[in-house]
Design an enzyme around this catalytic site. Structure first.
Site, PDB file in Angstrom:
ATOM      1  N   SER A 116       0.805  -1.308  -0.057  1.00  0.00           N
ATOM      2  CA  SER A 116      -0.102   0.090  -0.060  1.00  0.00           C
ATOM      3  C   SER A 116       0.938   1.007   0.013  1.00  0.00           C
ATOM      4  O   SER A 116       1.835   1.082   0.598  1.00  0.00           O
ATOM      5  CB  SER A 116      -0.942  -0.039   1.277  1.00  0.00           C
ATOM      6  OG  SER A 116      -1.509   1.377   1.695  1.00  0.00           O
ATOM      7  N   SER A 117       0.345   2.351  -0.653  1.00  0.00           N
ATOM      8  CA  SER A 117       1.258   3.613  -0.470  1.00  0.00           C
ATOM      9  C   SER A 117       1.186   4.207   0.727  1.00  0.00           C
ATOM     10  O   SER A 117       2.179   5.073   0.882  1.00  0.00           O
ATOM     11  CB  SER A 117       0.532   4.438  -1.486  1.00  0.00           C
ATOM     12  OG  SER A 117      -0.802   4.814  -0.926  1.00  0.00           O
ATOM     13  N   CYS A 118       0.314   3.587   1.654  1.00  0.00           N
ATOM     14  CA  CYS A 118       0.480   4.026   3.159  1.00  0.00           C
ATOM     15  C   CYS A 118       1.955   3.957   3.880  1.00  0.00           C
ATOM     16  O   CYS A 118       2.245   4.233   4.854  1.00  0.00           O
ATOM     17  CB  CYS A 118      -0.522   4.006   3.862  1.00  0.00           C
ATOM     18  SG  CYS A 118      -0.594   2.158   4.454  1.00  0.00           S
ATOM     19  N   TYR A 145      -1.447  -0.323  10.139  1.00  0.00           N
ATOM     20  CA  TYR A 145      -1.527  -0.886   9.148  1.00  0.00           C
ATOM     21  C   TYR A 145      -0.239  -0.985   8.047  1.00  0.00           C
ATOM     22  O   TYR A 145       0.164  -1.754   7.371  1.00  0.00           O
ATOM     23  CB  TYR A 145      -2.594  -0.477   8.260  1.00  0.00           C
ATOM     24  CG  TYR A 145      -2.976  -0.960   6.820  1.00  0.00           C
ATOM     25  CD1 TYR A 145      -3.222  -2.269   6.748  1.00  0.00           C
ATOM     26  CD2 TYR A 145      -2.735  -0.070   5.690  1.00  0.00           C
ATOM     27  CE1 TYR A 145      -3.638  -2.729   5.230  1.00  0.00           C
ATOM     28  CE2 TYR A 145      -3.002  -0.751   4.433  1.00  0.00           C
ATOM     29  CZ  TYR A 145      -3.473  -1.834   4.294  1.00  0.00           C
ATOM     30  OH  TYR A 145      -3.692  -2.392   2.725  1.00  0.00           O
ATOM     31  N   LYS A 149       2.354  -3.726   6.522  1.00  0.00           N
ATOM     32  CA  LYS A 149       2.674  -3.969   4.938  1.00  0.00           C
ATOM     33  C   LYS A 149       4.088  -3.735   4.947  1.00  0.00           C
ATOM     34  O   LYS A 149       4.670  -4.395   4.133  1.00  0.00           O
ATOM     35  CB  LYS A 149       1.810  -2.868   4.130  1.00  0.00           C
ATOM     36  CG  LYS A 149       0.609  -3.155   4.115  1.00  0.00           C
ATOM     37  CD  LYS A 149       0.128  -4.356   3.281  1.00  0.00           C
ATOM     38  CE  LYS A 149      -1.364  -4.756   3.188  1.00  0.00           C
ATOM     39  NZ  LYS A 149      -1.279  -6.003   2.334  1.00  0.00           N
ATOM     40  N   HIS A 188     -12.682   3.215   2.068  1.00  0.00           N
ATOM     41  CA  HIS A 188     -12.072   4.237   1.680  1.00  0.00           C
ATOM     42  C   HIS A 188     -12.775   5.368   1.244  1.00  0.00           C
ATOM     43  O   HIS A 188     -14.021   5.703   1.100  1.00  0.00           O
ATOM     44  CB  HIS A 188     -11.074   3.976   0.821  1.00  0.00           C
ATOM     45  CG  HIS A 188     -10.040   2.678   1.150  1.00  0.00           C
ATOM     46  ND1 HIS A 188     -10.153   1.291   1.147  1.00  0.00           N
ATOM     47  CD2 HIS A 188      -8.879   2.895   2.070  1.00  0.00           C
ATOM     48  CE1 HIS A 188      -9.095   0.631   1.695  1.00  0.00           C
ATOM     49  NE2 HIS A 188      -8.481   1.612   2.146  1.00  0.00           N
TER      50      HIS A 188
END
Length: 319
Positions: A116-118, A145, A149, A188
């Site tokens: 994920s880009s987070c 989260y 990841k 989201h």
């Protein structure tokens, strides 16, 4: 370890898509079917709890997939991430460790881990290059989260380093499309906006209030584009570094809200609750490495949003 591109996958080899009923996983499944894969394997969470280590090891030993895409995860928006960090950390860590260890034990040849880009720092330079990983503090509302990841990325890199597996990690930007989650507690931003504006039209509301200021900039990728990138990367990318998947374009959440309102036919006023968190101020991915491999996104946001809303309406009408 080979540095050559992996080349075409065997369309008749067993291919397991973990999370094949989710937003990303279902799109990957559709793409693989379209490309002629004949031995796709999927299990719902009711059939196989990926948090159960023994069950996962037994499943892999029985199926012995040659290829795996890890799209299974506990996911959610800013509200879910900020109020249930334990579940987002614990569940995702267990899912990843179990699947990757079982894939190693059963000799999986190619594995793609969806991150994920987070994972990137809250104030990373824009657009965000893959080299920004672990160079700054995370966004506090989804740090649990993100850490899970990041652990998945490190696990893939460790597998490559210790065992020579040709496995890769892919970091998609914000996803949307058919099959999205519209639950008000865990969706989201784009799915939440679709539901909110649709319900406003249905109820004849004069205004809609959204979280935050509307100022943050976000990038959105249609899941069918992601699925196309997943197959392309499995056949063309072999490197320990994660690789970004996005469009290379962003817009403000305020502009996104206006586009969603237009799509669903809402003509009232749009309000903003600045007392609610905005999250990361900007999150645009640098996709130059992906484009150098010959892939770029094809689905414009306006077209993809119209398709997504049509799918949402169809799901509401289904029994």
């Amino acid at each position: 370890m080979s540095t050559e591109a992996p080349g075409p996958l065997d369309r008749h080899a067993p291919f397991y898509v973990a999370g094949h009923r989710g937003l990303a996983g279902s799109a990957v499944w559709r793409r693989l079917e379209r490309d002629g894969f004949t031995d796709l394997v999927g299990r719902s969470s009711g059939e196989l709890d990926l948090r159960d280590r023994d069950a996962v090891l037994e499943f892999f030993a029985e199926i012995r997939p040659r290829y795996v895409v890890v799209a299974a995860a506990r996911v959610g928006g800013i509200l879910a991430n900020s109020t249930r960090p334990v579940e987002f950390l614990s569940d995702n860590l267990r899912i990843q460790v179990n699947v990757l260890d079982a894939a190693h034990a059963s000799g999986v040849e190619r594995l793609l881990f969806l991150g994920s880009s987070c994972i990137y720092p809250k104030f990373a330079d824009q657009p965000i290059a893959e080299s920004s990983l672990l160079t700054g503090a995370l966004e506090p509302t989804n740090d649990a989260y993100a850490i899970a990841k990041i652990a998945g990325i490190m696990h893939v890199q460790a597998m490559r380093r210790e065992y020579g597996h040709r496995w890769i990690s892919v970091m998609p930007t914000n996803l949307y499309g058919p099959g999205d989650n519209y639950d008000p507690e865990s969706s989201h931003v784009l799915a939440a906006l679709i539901r909110r504006f649709h319900e406003a039209v249905t109820n004849g509301a004069a205004s809609v209030t959204n979280w935050g200021t509307g100022a943050p900039l976000r990038e959105f990728l249609h899941v069918d584009d992601l699925a196309s990138a997943v197959l392309h990367l499995l056949e063309h990318y072999d490197d320990p570094a994660p690789i970004n998947v996005g469009t290379g374009r962003d817009l403000s959440v305020r502009d996104l809200a206006s586009l969603v309102a237009e799509t669903v036919g809402f003509t009232g006023s749009i309000e903003w609750d600045a007392g609610r968190p905005d999250g990361t101020p900007r999150k645009l991915l640098d996709v130059s490495r992906l484009e150098a491999l010959g892939w770029s996104a094809r689905i414009p946001l306006r077209d993809g949003l119209a398709e997504t809303y049509a799918a949402y309406l169809a799901a509401l009408d289904s029994p």
